[in-house]
Design a protein around this motif. Structure first.
Motif, PDB file in Angstrom:
ATOM      1  N   ALA A 138       1.239  -1.357  -0.049  1.00  0.00           N
ATOM      2  CA  ALA A 138       0.087   0.004   0.003  1.00  0.00           C
ATOM      3  C   ALA A 138       0.745   1.654  -0.089  1.00  0.00           C
ATOM      4  O   ALA A 138       1.372   1.663   0.607  1.00  0.00           O
ATOM      5  CB  ALA A 138      -0.846  -0.018   1.311  1.00  0.00           C
ATOM      6  N   HIS A 139       0.228   1.985  -0.159  1.00  0.00           N
ATOM      7  CA  HIS A 139       1.066   3.834  -0.466  1.00  0.00           C
ATOM      8  C   HIS A 139       0.218   4.076   1.446  1.00  0.00           C
ATOM      9  O   HIS A 139      -0.887   3.821   1.535  1.00  0.00           O
ATOM     10  CB  HIS A 139       0.396   4.154  -1.879  1.00  0.00           C
ATOM     11  CG  HIS A 139       1.135   6.120  -1.654  1.00  0.00           C
ATOM     12  ND1 HIS A 139      -0.036   7.156  -1.362  1.00  0.00           N
ATOM     13  CD2 HIS A 139       2.362   6.778  -1.053  1.00  0.00           C
ATOM     14  CE1 HIS A 139       1.384   7.933  -1.336  1.00  0.00           C
ATOM     15  NE2 HIS A 139       2.522   7.706  -1.724  1.00  0.00           N
ATOM     16  N   TYR A 140       1.281   4.918   1.833  1.00  0.00           N
ATOM     17  CA  TYR A 140       0.620   4.620   3.085  1.00  0.00           C
ATOM     18  C   TYR A 140       0.237   7.532   3.321  1.00  0.00           C
ATOM     19  O   TYR A 140       1.866   7.458   2.557  1.00  0.00           O
ATOM     20  CB  TYR A 140       1.819   4.337   4.522  1.00  0.00           C
ATOM     21  CG  TYR A 140       1.618   2.967   4.572  1.00  0.00           C
ATOM     22  CD1 TYR A 140       0.141   2.586   4.807  1.00  0.00           C
ATOM     23  CD2 TYR A 140       2.399   2.335   4.029  1.00  0.00           C
ATOM     24  CE1 TYR A 140      -0.213   1.739   5.654  1.00  0.00           C
ATOM     25  CE2 TYR A 140       2.109   0.853   4.239  1.00  0.00           C
ATOM     26  CZ  TYR A 140       0.861   0.396   4.845  1.00  0.00           C
ATOM     27  OH  TYR A 140       0.715  -0.860   5.407  1.00  0.00           O
ATOM     28  N   VAL A 141      -0.536   6.896   4.082  1.00  0.00           N
ATOM     29  CA  VAL A 141      -0.204   8.776   3.968  1.00  0.00           C
ATOM     30  C   VAL A 141      -0.133   9.227   5.962  1.00  0.00           C
ATOM     31  O   VAL A 141      -0.977   8.047   6.176  1.00  0.00           O
ATOM     32  CB  VAL A 141      -1.216   8.848   3.311  1.00  0.00           C
ATOM     33  CG1 VAL A 141      -1.477   9.144   1.752  1.00  0.00           C
ATOM     34  CG2 VAL A 141      -3.004   8.668   3.518  1.00  0.00           C
ATOM     35  N   GLU A 142       0.180   9.971   6.498  1.00  0.00           N
ATOM     36  CA  GLU A 142      -0.391  11.005   7.313  1.00  0.00           C
ATOM     37  C   GLU A 142      -2.338  10.573   7.294  1.00  0.00           C
ATOM     38  O   GLU A 142      -2.747  11.409   6.643  1.00  0.00           O
ATOM     39  CB  GLU A 142      -0.006  12.379   7.463  1.00  0.00           C
ATOM     40  CG  GLU A 142       1.514  11.613   7.568  1.00  0.00           C
ATOM     41  CD  GLU A 142       1.738  10.908   8.906  1.00  0.00           C
ATOM     42  OE1 GLU A 142       2.103  11.695  10.072  1.00  0.00           O
ATOM     43  OE2 GLU A 142       2.606  10.322   8.644  1.00  0.00           O
TER      44      GLU A 142
END
Ligand SMILES: [Zn+2]
Length: 322
Positions: free
Chosen positions: A11-15
């Motif tokens: 996955a692409h993780y974000v805040e």
């Protein structure tokens, strides 16, 4: 401290952000560590927010006049109410029960009491199957006062259409279902899947492994961009595909172990009871299956704790369904 687990789907993780909507497919970074400190709030769409704390999660929808909440998870609903108050000053007028399980509805009085304090009665929406099951099990919680038809029906909340997609043959509970917020493209189906994690203990506490894959495929085929699973990260179709592939691998590994362990060798005429024979056979099969999948999945979130009971469940299901 150990490092955060590897993503199941790269996955692409974000805040997390309570103000910016989430790009479909993105996930919240370091979710376990964050949500053990308190609520993590993410805006999914123009009108839908996602909240998780202490590994329970739900969503809410902000209408022009009021707020619709899905479920009242035990112990965290005051935090959900707090998250709602951070986003809007509109009142929560309606709660949907996704299914009757106490751990997902036990805090309903947080919303009942808040409505009462405003001189209103909370609307609780649920399926006729949920009402039936709550009566059958003697649920101590208030039953829905707006009942919609099982397995397929819908209701309107201000401008939003919410569709019920019940699983006629359900893995988790008799009333298990997916709730689709049509205009927002969000689906809510707690205990179907823990996105970004291998399946939780006994496939998220399900009663009948036999129907797990079919229920996942039914949800995959609905029109949505964000999935809310009641636990775990924010989900996408890739998470469903991961779970289906994991199940397929586990079924294959269990099948292979079954072929290796002859049931007759677990039978001892010297025993004082036959009771351990099946249990010991299942134990041996499950242990082998967990070992077999470890090279591929062992680094993933909670693999060691969850996979043994899952393998036992699969083994018994395969034994009984031939
Ligand atoms: Zn449940």
């Amino acid at each position: 401290m150990t490092a955060a687990a590897t993503s199941t789907i790269g996955a692409h993780y974000v805040e997390p952000s309570a103000t910016e909507t989430l790009t479909p497919g993105d996930k919240i970074a370091d979710l376990f560590a964050r949500n053990m400190q308190g609520p993590v709030v993410q805006r999914l769409t123009d009108r839908v927010w996602w909240v998780e704390a202490f590994n329970y999660q739900t969503i809410f929808y902000v209408g022009d006049e009021s707020v619709l909440v899905f479920d009242a998870p035990e112990g965290i609903s005051p935090m959900v109410a707090g998250a709602i108050a951070e986003v809007t000053d509109k009142p929560v007028t309606t709660v949907v029960y996704s299914h009757y399980h106490a751990d997902h509805i036990a805090d309903i009085n947080v919303f009942v009491d808040a409505a009462k304090a405003r001189g209103q009665e909370l609307t609780i929406v649920g399926s006729s199957k949920t009402v039936e099951k709550m009566r059958l099990v003697g649920s101590q919680y208030p039953v829905p006062n707006q009942v919609i038809a099982w397995p397929t029906d819908s209701f309107q909340f201000e401008g939003l259409t919410v569709q019920l997609h019940g699983f006629e043959w359900a893995a988790h509970t008799d009333d298990h279902s997916a709730w689709l917020l049509v205009q927002e493209g969000v689906v809510h189906s707690p205990d179907l899947i823990n996105p970004d994690q291998p399946p939780f203990w006994r496939f998220a506490g399900n009663e009948r492994f036999l129907f797990s894959a079919e229920n996942l495929r039914q949800v995959r085929d609905l029109e949505w961009t964000h999935l809310s699973g009641g636990h775990g990260n924010i989900g996408s179709r890739e998470d469903i595909d991961f779970d289906l592939a994991f199940m397929e691998d586990l079924v294959a590994a269990v099948g292979e172990a079954m072929g290796k362990h002859d049931f007759m060798s677990f039978i001892s005429p010297d025993a004082t009871a036959h009771t351990p024979f099946l249990a010991d056979w299942i134990d041996a099969i499950a242990a082998d299956a967990v070992d077999a999948l470890r090279p591929k999945y062992g680094e993933l979130y909670g693999y060691e704790a969850a996979t043994r009971p899952n393998a036992e469940m699969v083994a018994f299901s395969m034994f009984e369904h031939r």
